[in-house]
Design a protein around this motif. Sequence first.
Motif, mmCIF file in Angstrom:
data_model
loop_
_atom_site.group_PDB
_atom_site.id
_atom_site.type_symbol
_atom_site.label_atom_id
_atom_site.label_comp_id
_atom_site.label_asym_id
_atom_site.label_seq_id
_atom_site.Cartn_x
_atom_site.Cartn_y
_atom_site.Cartn_z
ATOM 1 N N MET A 1 2.033 5.509 -13.384
ATOM 2 C CA MET A 1 0.785 4.748 -13.505
ATOM 3 C C MET A 1 1.069 3.256 -13.642
ATOM 4 N N TYR B 1 2.694 10.016 -9.603
ATOM 5 C CA TYR B 1 1.777 10.235 -10.723
ATOM 6 C C TYR B 1 1.170 11.635 -10.652
ATOM 7 N N LYS B 2 0.742 12.002 -9.457
ATOM 8 C CA LYS B 2 0.138 13.318 -9.330
ATOM 9 C C LYS B 2 1.128 14.428 -9.645
ATOM 10 N N ASN C 1 1.716 14.525 -13.355
ATOM 11 C CA ASN C 1 0.522 15.041 -14.025
ATOM 12 C C ASN C 1 0.431 16.559 -13.900
ATOM 13 N N TYR D 1 1.418 6.781 -6.576
ATOM 14 C CA TYR D 1 0.311 7.696 -6.837
ATOM 15 C C TYR D 1 0.767 9.140 -6.657
ATOM 16 N N MET E 1 2.122 2.000 -10.373
ATOM 17 C CA MET E 1 0.978 1.944 -9.457
ATOM 18 C C MET E 1 0.112 0.725 -9.759
ATOM 19 N N GLY F 1 0.814 -1.207 0.000
ATOM 20 C CA GLY F 1 0.000 0.000 0.000
ATOM 21 C C GLY F 1 0.847 1.257 0.000
ATOM 22 N N ILE G 1 2.108 1.808 -3.408
ATOM 23 C CA ILE G 1 1.028 2.329 -4.258
ATOM 24 C C ILE G 1 0.851 3.823 -4.014
ATOM 25 N N VAL G 2 0.840 4.185 -2.774
ATOM 26 C CA VAL G 2 0.658 5.598 -2.447
ATOM 27 C C VAL G 2 1.829 6.426 -2.976
ATOM 28 N N ILE H 1 4.336 10.280 -16.027
ATOM 29 C CA ILE H 1 2.960 9.885 -15.685
ATOM 30 C C ILE H 1 2.740 8.414 -16.030
#
Lengths: 497, 176
Positions: free
Chosen positions: A439, A398-399, A402, A395, A442, A388, A391-392, A435
């Motif tokens: 992704m 990714y943000k 982006n 993420y 993730m 987890g 993943i965070v 990105i």
Amino acid sequence: MKRLIFSLFISTAVSFATVTVDGYAYLGKQNDHSGINIIFDPRDTGPVTNIATTDANGYFTVQVETKNYFITYAKDGYFSEPIKPYGAIDFDTDTTLSSVTLIKQTKLIEFVNFIENIVVDNYRKLDIPQKLLERIQLADTTSQTTPTRHHQPDISQTSGSEPAIRFSKNVVPSGTPEKAEASDQPVISQSSASEPAIRFSKIATPPEASGEAEASDQPPASNLATRFSKNTVMPETTGEAGASDQPVISQSLASEPAMRFSKNVVPSGTPEKAEASDQPPASHLATRFSKNAAPSGTPEKAEASDQPPASHLATRFSKSAALSGTPGKTGASDQPAITTRHRSARKLPAKTKMGAMVRSLLFPGLGQFYANQRMWGYGWIAAEVVAGGLIVMNYSNYKTANDDYNDYHTSYANATDPVLIAHYKTQSQNSHENIESAMDDMKTMASIAGAVWIANVVHAYMVGPKSEVTAYNEIPLQMAYDQNTDQFKLSISISLD
Amino acid sequence: MKHITMFILLLLMACEEVPEEVYDNPLDIEAITEEGIETPALMFFPDEININTKEIFTVSVYALDVQNVAGAYININYDQDKLLLIAINPGTFFSDLQDPLYFSETQNSGKIELYTVFFGADSSSVSGTGSFFSIMFAASVSGTSSLTYGTDCELVDPDDIQIEIKGFGEGVVNAH
């Protein structure tokens, strides 16, 4: 004769001599001090009262007879003030009183006064102190006249009209012990009339208690149903109770505050008497927050009195103690019969593999904990937390990428300089690659986390506790040879439960 | 609470998508080449305008990837029923040169003719990408209209030799 007339005249003149009294009275935080009434209430005579009123400056003056007066300063909306320091003054000559300032009543104080008045009025309507006094008097009377009836506690007086109250004080006044001594009657309770706390007390006796007491010639003591009480046997009471055949059931000090956590206290001082007693120790208090102290003095008195010294206080919380205590009188019940309610233990459902699996499905590791596989539980939780966390983290990447892409692309779209266009375009492309990378990572980590989760569920099922109900380990078949019939017999038994 | 937060986070992540990569700057040679426009070219910047009616917008006339330009004749067509010409201003392509000349001729037929020329003593010229003019329009009614270059546009070098224009951009105005 002349002398007599003269002396009468003189005495009359002296007795009706007047003096002038003046002074100042002020209203706090006011400029106009008019309207304050100064009430001169003579101490020794009837309703002859002089009243002076202040003017705007607060000055007043009045002619009064040479007497001793209670003097009170009063005005509506203000707190009344008696004259200092003793509230009364003896006037022999013209006197100027010291100034007094009245304090205005605020709304809050008025509200408090209003509530207080209501409470006091209701309290007076209840007339509890009077009833209690009547009860005590009745107890005294009956103890002196018909001792056999004294074994019946005066229960009826405590019921009905008394308010339901949570905090109680049971008081045996210091004066009553002698009466208790003389009588066989248990002094059940008495409350001080002047005690405000009495408004918050209830003395209740369970109906069955009276019956028992009557039948067994025992004082049922008083079963005082109180939630929080303090039962106290006062030193003087114990001595008197020793001489009496009746236990002094409870006594509370009038001056003591209502207490939430109860304690049965019998003052020390007669511990040696307890040894000689074969009475059950005195008070069985069932209160959740109580401390039951076996009174050191009570046993001895119980011995002498053949009575259970006790107070049986049944409380809402859990423990009912019934004392059948009088050996001589009850015979069969030499021991206190203690009835305790137990809440039946709730049978927990048996652990199952499905239970473990469902728990692990809800959160990794829970099923393992459920199956007492704590290490596995921690391991699965750690694995899932790591997955987890990754993943965070992805993420977050990714943000970030982006946001960068959006910024660079906006700059690219608005640029007119070919160099800047190329620059922003390159940056946008890099951000877009980030990105995609984030992704992808993730998704990969989500897949791993999902796989870990599923594996955890499967593992929880595997290590889950086996059901207690299992199939037969052996086939319940029996085969035998019957010599009488010269045949083999085959039997099978299946339990239907 | 922890579970709910985690669930929401996963839901957000599941909803995330990689944005589509679009590079459509009309002055980006690579981008317009991919669209089939070769250089040297005349372009509008921006080439897509979204406005409300009665609003004024400015569009620039750009020469893209040109060499040794010293003068230009540019012919622009617009829908006069939908767009109202407000003003024409000089661009920045010749701003470094001395005293460039700008002429414009507008007709009610929805046609704008623009002239710019530089007469330098040393026969100077400019190369690269730059704007000749900026034109202000207002959208009179809602709808879509276009800005186009006429086929008779010319770019010349200091020797008055015509430079071939291989591509022409198109502007789109969406008035709401």
